[in-house]
Write an enzyme that holds these catalytic residues in place. Structure first.
Site, PDB file in Angstrom:
ATOM      1  N   ALA A 133       0.869  -1.184   0.000  1.00  0.00           N
ATOM      2  CA  ALA A 133       0.000   0.000   0.000  1.00  0.00           C
ATOM      3  C   ALA A 133       0.897   1.222   0.000  1.00  0.00           C
ATOM      4  CB  ALA A 133      -0.906   0.009   1.227  1.00  0.00           C
ATOM      5  N   ALA A 135       0.745   5.552   0.066  1.00  0.00           N
ATOM      6  CA  ALA A 135      -0.035   6.783   0.211  1.00  0.00           C
ATOM      7  C   ALA A 135       0.880   7.984   0.007  1.00  0.00           C
ATOM      8  CB  ALA A 135      -0.705   6.818   1.582  1.00  0.00           C
ATOM      9  N   VAL A 140       3.547   0.876   2.993  1.00  0.00           N
ATOM     10  CA  VAL A 140       3.583  -0.249   3.932  1.00  0.00           C
ATOM     11  C   VAL A 140       4.136  -1.487   3.231  1.00  0.00           C
ATOM     12  CG1 VAL A 140       2.202  -1.747   5.421  1.00  0.00           C
ATOM     13  CG2 VAL A 140       1.636   0.686   5.227  1.00  0.00           C
ATOM     14  N   LYS A 155       5.761   0.352   8.185  1.00  0.00           N
ATOM     15  CA  LYS A 155       5.390   1.593   7.518  1.00  0.00           C
ATOM     16  C   LYS A 155       6.622   2.486   7.417  1.00  0.00           C
ATOM     17  CE  LYS A 155       1.788   5.171   7.784  1.00  0.00           C
ATOM     18  NZ  LYS A 155       0.583   5.603   8.548  1.00  0.00           N
ATOM     19  N   ASP A 290     -10.498   8.061  11.732  1.00  0.00           N
ATOM     20  CA  ASP A 290     -10.470   7.696  10.317  1.00  0.00           C
ATOM     21  C   ASP A 290     -10.963   6.252  10.180  1.00  0.00           C
ATOM     22  OD1 ASP A 290     -10.054   8.276   7.668  1.00  0.00           O
ATOM     23  OD2 ASP A 290      -7.922   7.785   7.676  1.00  0.00           O
TER      24      ASP A 290
END
Length: 509
Positions: A133, A135, A140, A155, A290
């Site tokens: 992943a 962002a 990650v 991360k 979130d």
């Protein structure tokens, strides 16, 4: 770095907004006055050819921010939590911003991990995957611990991301000053406040030690919550630019087909995620802000697993009690009590009329309670409530806006699992239990006990204060600091009363 050179960045921003058809929507959302509209058009329209072209399948504002890169994407996400600033329509558009960018190479991430943790990577991890992943701020990797063979999530911040964000945030501050100059009284703008809030959020996300601390605190608060768990922080493998958590293995909460195939009860999951959010907000005053499907999984045993703790909400104890009383009043449709709570808390100026305010609140509540249970929304209720309180002079409270935004997201998650869920039926026992625990006679005694303990901490000073007070009374001419003697007796009385309260509370509790 905040200076005229940022004009180039602002021109590029304006050009991108114009090119993607977003300038008008943004100016309308901020209720921008005419001078600011003219300036924005001057900075954008002649230079449209300099603007970035976004994805035409997205709404205009979302398209423009996605085209401008990481800092603008993150800024849009933060603005989506502030409908008080940008309006509900634009906030809804920005909520769908996808914080996804192409990953940086695995080899670069491995070097970052070694540099940050100060050890060769093979000593720490026997396996280190390609990015799973990516962002705007970090990505990650799945890895395996060399010593135990346990799977973990690592991360890693993007290289150079701090400097890149700093440049864009400087441009945002510059733009805020221009807005202050051209629109000092524009409604809802508050540009410096918005940028400072954004700056604080970004600074927190750029230091993964803070996210690790948030995960650890959240885990401590929720460790006894049935059906809920968090991946543990691996502190020895975490630092400012690297965070390592236990691997969260489970079915994504947004994949209904997979949940059904695994035999999970979606109705129970929907009710649980809603109850857990309210419990964390009211009981702990610290909640995951979130809490969408992308940050939640369901383990094989049915537990809900939460991760990604970059955005957390905090509400102090007094505000929690006020919020609970307001919700409870609406649940009981006691609008007069809801109005009184606002006045007692000082949220609405005392110059306003409480009965008129109660009637305005009834106009908010009754249409919602007249709906079918499947359409009743606590988040919508809070949104309407803030609109009414603004008209009666209540100042915006950022923590409640964040709570309302998260409430909308959580309700969406719950309804995606069970469209027929009754939000109020699920919420009522949580709110009622909190009311009993925090607003009844036992809570009053507990509050007095806490006050007494504060006074008792000054116990070592009491003999000296007594001596000074007695000497001052027996020798009136003695040079004594004004107010010292007068202040002593209430303090002593408070300590004695407080001690009695503590004793009584212990006996009753």
């Amino acid at each position: 770095m905040r200076g005229p050179h940022n004009i180039i960045r602002l021109i590029r921003t304006g050009a991108t907004l114009e090119r993607n058809g977003a300038m008008g929507a943004v100016l309308d959302a901020f209720d921008a006055p005419r001078p600011l509209r003219i300036l924005a058009r001057m900075l954008g329209k002649p230079f449209q050819w300099l603007g970035f072209k976004g994805d035409p399948s997205l709404p205009p504002a979302t398209r423009a921010l996605m085209a401008m890169g990481p800092a603008y994407i993150k800024f849009g996400q933060v603005l989506s939590t502030r409908p008080d600033v940008v309006g509900q329509d634009l906030a809804d558009q920005l909520r769908v911003l996808q914080d996804q960018l192409p990953p940086f190479p695995r080899a670069v991430a491995m070097r970052e991990v070694e540099r940050e943790l100060g050890r060769p990577l093979p000593e720490m991890f026997s396996e280190f995957s390609e990015p799973i992943a990516a962002a705007s701020i970090a990505q990650v990797h799945r890895a395996r611990l060399a010593d135990s063979g346990e799977d973990v999530a690592v991360k890693v911040l993007r290289p150079g991301i701090e400097r890149a964000f700093r440049k864009d945030v400087d441009a945002f501050y510059f733009a805020a000053r221009i807005v202050d100059l051209f629109a000092p009284g524009a409604r809802r703008l508050r540009p410096m406040e918005v940028i400072e809030h954004f700056d604080g959020v970004v600074r927190g996300e750029l230091d993964l030690r803070l996210e690790s601390a948030a995960a650890s605190e959240f885990a401590d608060n929720t460790k006894e919550d049935a059906g809920f768990r968090l991946p543990p922080v691996r502190w020895s493998l975490s630092a400012r630019r690297v965070m390592t958590l236990g691997w969260a293995d489970g079915v994504p909460l947004g994949d209904n087909a997979a949940l059904d195939a695994a035999g999970h009860n979606r109705r129970d999951l929907g009710e649980r995620v809603l109850r857990l959010f309210l419990l964390h907000a009211l009981r702990d005053g610290y909640f995951h802000a979130d809490m969408h499907q992308g940050n939640l999984k369901v383990a094989a045993d049915g537990d809900i697993i939460a991760y990604d703790f970059g955005i957390m909400g905090h509400i102090d104890e007094y505000t929690r009690r006020v919020y609970a009383e307001i919700l409870f009043g609406f649940i009981r449709r006691d609008y007069k009590r809801v109005a009184e709570v606002h006045f007692e808390a000082g949220y609405v100026p005392a110059t306003q009329d409480v009965d008129e305010f109660a009637r305005a609140l009834r106009a908010v509540g009754e249409p919602i309670f007249g709906m079918d249970a499947t359409h009743i929304s606590m988040g919508r209720l809070l949104s309407y409530l803030f609109e009414v309180t603004e008209r009666f002079g209540m100042e915006t409270r950022t923590e409640l806006i964040l709570l309302q935004r998260t409430m909308v997201v959580v309700e969406g998650v719950a309804r995606s699992l069970d469209p027929h869920i009754n939000i109020w039926e699920v919420a009522r026992p949580v709110v009622e239990d909190y009311i009993k625990q925090s607003i009844g006679p036992r809570a009053v005694l507990a509050d007095l006990g806490k006050t007494a303990l504060v006074v008792a901490r000054f116990g070592p000073h009491l003999p000296d204060l007594v001596e000074r007070a007695l000497v001052a009374q027996s020798q009136p001419g003695l040079d004594e600091k004004p107010g010292r003697s007068a202040a002593f007796w209430p303090a002593l009385g408070g300590a004695l009363i407080g001690g009695g309260v503590v004793l009584l509370a212990n006996l009753l509790m």
